[in-house]
Write a protein that holds these residues in place. Structure first.
Motif, short mmCIF file in Angstrom:
data_model
loop_
_atom_site.label_atom_id
_atom_site.label_comp_id
_atom_site.label_asym_id
_atom_site.label_seq_id
_atom_site.Cartn_x
_atom_site.Cartn_y
_atom_site.Cartn_z
N MET A 87 1.97 63.75 54.31
CA MET A 87 2.35 64.33 53.05
C MET A 87 3.74 64.96 53.17
SD MET A 87 -0.10 63.64 50.93
CE MET A 87 0.10 64.73 49.56
N LYS A 88 3.99 65.56 54.32
CA LYS A 88 5.30 66.18 54.51
C LYS A 88 6.42 65.15 54.43
CE LYS A 88 3.70 69.98 57.38
NZ LYS A 88 3.70 70.58 58.71
N SER A 89 6.16 63.92 54.92
CA SER A 89 7.20 62.91 54.94
C SER A 89 7.63 62.48 53.55
CB SER A 89 6.76 61.70 55.76
OG SER A 89 5.73 60.99 55.07
N ILE A 90 6.80 62.73 52.52
CA ILE A 90 7.19 62.39 51.15
C ILE A 90 7.52 63.63 50.33
CG2 ILE A 90 5.92 60.21 51.13
CD1 ILE A 90 3.78 61.65 49.38
N GLY A 91 7.65 64.76 51.01
CA GLY A 91 8.08 65.97 50.34
C GLY A 91 6.99 66.80 49.71
N GLU A 92 5.73 66.51 50.01
CA GLU A 92 4.62 67.28 49.48
C GLU A 92 4.26 68.39 50.44
OE1 GLU A 92 3.01 67.11 46.54
OE2 GLU A 92 4.31 65.48 45.89
N SER A 93 4.09 69.59 49.92
CA SER A 93 3.72 70.70 50.79
C SER A 93 2.25 71.06 50.71
CB SER A 93 4.57 71.93 50.44
OG SER A 93 4.34 72.30 49.09
N VAL A 94 1.56 70.53 49.70
CA VAL A 94 0.15 70.84 49.51
C VAL A 94 -0.67 69.57 49.69
CG1 VAL A 94 -1.58 71.67 47.88
CG2 VAL A 94 0.69 72.69 47.89
N THR A 95 -1.64 69.62 50.58
CA THR A 95 -2.55 68.50 50.80
C THR A 95 -3.88 68.82 50.15
OG1 THR A 95 -1.45 68.03 52.89
CG2 THR A 95 -3.60 67.06 52.57
N THR A 96 -4.43 67.87 49.43
CA THR A 96 -5.71 68.09 48.75
C THR A 96 -6.74 67.08 49.25
OG1 THR A 96 -5.27 66.53 46.94
CG2 THR A 96 -4.47 68.81 46.67
N HIS A 97 -8.01 67.36 48.94
CA HIS A 97 -9.06 66.42 49.31
C HIS A 97 -8.94 65.11 48.52
CE1 HIS A 97 -10.75 69.97 51.22
NE2 HIS A 97 -11.41 69.12 51.97
N VAL A 98 -8.43 65.20 47.31
CA VAL A 98 -8.21 63.99 46.51
C VAL A 98 -7.14 63.12 47.18
CG1 VAL A 98 -7.43 63.11 44.28
CG2 VAL A 98 -8.95 65.07 44.37
#
Length: 86
Positions: free
Chosen positions: A1-12
């Motif tokens: 997720m970090k590699s695409i710029g997302e800081s929040v990981t969800t179960h979805v």
């Protein structure tokens, strides 16, 4: 997720990732002569460890995971909850 710029990981997001990983593995395993019948045969013989959950399909079972995993995301990694104390 970090590699695409997302800081929040969800179960979805995790479920989507696992679904994509299973699909990608099935396509790789089918090989260059991809067609519907070959892909279905490949998927019906799938038994792949995705780093914890093992996904298995057979001609009579198209439910990849046989268990439900209570998990949490800790420091960017999915961690199985071993002891749940509400």
């Amino acid at each position: 997720m970090k590699s695409i710029g997302e800081s929040v990981t969800t179960h979805v997001a995790l479920e989507g990732y696992l679904n994509a990983a299973v699909l990608a593995q099935g396509l790789r395993d089918t090989g260059p002569n991809l067609n519907t019948a070959a892909f279905v045969r490949t998927m019906e013989g799938m038994n792949v460890d995705l780093g914890g959950p093992v996904v298995t399909f057979t001609p009579s079972s198209r439910q990849g995971l046989k268990e439900i995993y209570l998990s949490c995301i800790r420091q960017g990694a999915v961690v199985k909850v071993e002891n749940f104390n509400p």
